[in-house]
Every structure is written in C-alpha cells, then in structure tokens.
Write a protein that holds these residues in place. Structure first.
Motif, PDB file in Angstrom:
ATOM      1  N   GLY A  10       0.826  -1.206   0.000  1.00 26.09           N
ATOM      2  CA  GLY A  10       0.000   0.000   0.000  1.00 26.09           C
ATOM      3  C   GLY A  10       0.857   1.251   0.000  1.00 26.09           C
ATOM      4  N   GLN A  11       1.924   1.238   0.815  1.00 23.45           N
ATOM      5  CA  GLN A  11       2.830   2.390   0.850  1.00 23.45           C
ATOM      6  C   GLN A  11       3.567   2.541  -0.474  1.00 23.45           C
ATOM      7  N   GLY A  19      -1.285   2.508 -10.668  1.00 23.99           N
ATOM      8  CA  GLY A  19      -2.707   2.313 -10.931  1.00 23.99           C
ATOM      9  C   GLY A  19      -3.267   1.073 -10.256  1.00 23.99           C
ATOM     10  N   THR A  20      -2.391   0.083 -10.013  1.00 25.61           N
ATOM     11  CA  THR A  20      -2.856  -1.184  -9.434  1.00 25.61           C
ATOM     12  C   THR A  20      -1.852  -1.706  -8.409  1.00 25.61           C
ATOM     13  N   PRO A  21      -2.333  -2.544  -7.482  1.00 23.06           N
ATOM     14  CA  PRO A  21      -1.410  -3.187  -6.538  1.00 23.06           C
ATOM     15  C   PRO A  21      -0.381  -4.057  -7.262  1.00 23.06           C
ATOM     16  N   GLU A  22      -0.762  -4.628  -8.403  1.00 18.36           N
ATOM     17  CA  GLU A  22       0.157  -5.490  -9.154  1.00 18.36           C
ATOM     18  C   GLU A  22       1.381  -4.719  -9.644  1.00 18.36           C
ATOM     19  N   GLU A  23       1.168  -3.471 -10.067  1.00 16.66           N
ATOM     20  CA  GLU A  23       2.303  -2.644 -10.505  1.00 16.66           C
ATOM     21  C   GLU A  23       3.255  -2.381  -9.345  1.00 16.66           C
ATOM     22  N   ALA A  24       2.688  -2.089  -8.180  1.00 19.38           N
ATOM     23  CA  ALA A  24       3.505  -1.846  -6.992  1.00 19.38           C
ATOM     24  C   ALA A  24       4.276  -3.113  -6.622  1.00 19.38           C
ATOM     25  N   GLU A  25       3.610  -4.251  -6.707  1.00 18.68           N
ATOM     26  CA  GLU A  25       4.262  -5.519  -6.360  1.00 18.68           C
ATOM     27  C   GLU A  25       5.391  -5.834  -7.331  1.00 18.68           C
ATOM     28  N   ARG A  26       5.172  -5.598  -8.604  1.00 17.33           N
ATOM     29  CA  ARG A  26       6.219  -5.855  -9.603  1.00 17.33           C
ATOM     30  C   ARG A  26       7.448  -4.994  -9.319  1.00 17.33           C
ATOM     31  N   ALA A  27       7.241  -3.715  -9.029  1.00 21.87           N
ATOM     32  CA  ALA A  27       8.350  -2.820  -8.708  1.00 21.87           C
ATOM     33  C   ALA A  27       9.082  -3.312  -7.455  1.00 21.87           C
ATOM     34  N   ALA A  28       8.322  -3.677  -6.423  1.00 21.41           N
ATOM     35  CA  ALA A  28       8.930  -4.134  -5.165  1.00 21.41           C
ATOM     36  C   ALA A  28       9.760  -5.395  -5.388  1.00 21.41           C
ATOM     37  N   ARG A  29       9.235  -6.332  -6.167  1.00 15.92           N
ATOM     38  CA  ARG A  29       9.962  -7.585  -6.425  1.00 15.92           C
ATOM     39  C   ARG A  29      11.297  -7.321  -7.111  1.00 15.92           C
TER      40      ARG A  29
END
Length: 131
Positions: A10-11, A19-29
């Motif tokens: 979320g942060q 735009g989506t949690p998936e984009e954030a997750e991809r960046a984090a990974r």
C-alpha cells in the motif's frame, strides 16, 4: 516488527502512484531482488526480518550481481527488468520501494544498509546524507 504485505505494498503503491497493486508488487519484487544482491550477512538478514515474507524471500534469493551497482546503474538494471520501463519510470519505482523500506527499518539499520552500498544510495532511499 514485520510489516504486513498489504501495508508494505500500500505504501509502495501510494508513493509510486501506481494504478494497481500489481504494478507496486512488480516494482517491489525487482528492486528488492536487485538490492539483495548488494547486501550480505547480518544486515541482509535483519532487513529481511522486517519485510513481509514474500519480499524477505526475494531479498534473500537475489538476482546475482557481478559487482556492486552505482545508484545510476541500479536504476538502469531496474528498468531492464520491468517491461516497458524507462530510466525515469525505474527511478520512480526504485524511490517508491526504497523509501518504503527506509521507513520500515528505521535509521539504525538503514545506516548499516547504506554502509554496504556504493555512495549515492542515500538519495534512492529518500534519506540524503544519512551515511
């Protein structure tokens, strides 16, 4: 204290304005896989202990890096691993993830992390001159 996965993502999502949690997750990974290659020993283990399990495992099983990447090359490597990314969007991704990490670990551990990284990473973590 470990951050819950939803809170961590979320942060990242908010800071990266994804735009989506998936984009954030991809960046984090991607960012954490690259970061893991630069950290060793107790510092990497302590950081992993503060991250949600999914991301701790990524950090502990990093992409291999032949040499420590400068901040600029770290951003370029991030761009190379994210489909459609440019250096500008990758810099945004790195900043969103690493500033979230900085908040999760606190100044003490962050200082130890920065000692293992090439000069200039303090800016990527959003903590100029912490070193």
């Amino acid at each position: 204290m470990t951050l819950r996965c939803e809170a961590f993502l979320g942060q990242v999502e908010e800071r990266g304005e994804y735009g989506t949690p998936e984009e954030a997750e991809r960046a984090a990974r991607v960012v954490l896989a690259l970061l893991g290659a630069h950290l060793v020993g107790d510092v990497r283990a302590q950081l992993a202990a503060r991250l949600p399990e999914t991301f701790a495992l990524i950090l502990l099983n990093p992409l291999q890096s032949a040499e420590p990447l400068s901040p600029e090359r770290f951003v370029r490597a991030t761009a190379a691993w994210i489909d459609g990314a440019t250096e500008q969007t990758a810099a945004w991704d790195v900043s969103a993830v690493l500033s979230t990490v900085a908040d999760a670990v606190g100044e003490n551990l962050l200082g130890q992390i920065l000692l293992q990284l090439p000069a200039g990473f303090d800016l990527l973590f959003g903590r100029p001159q912490l070193t």
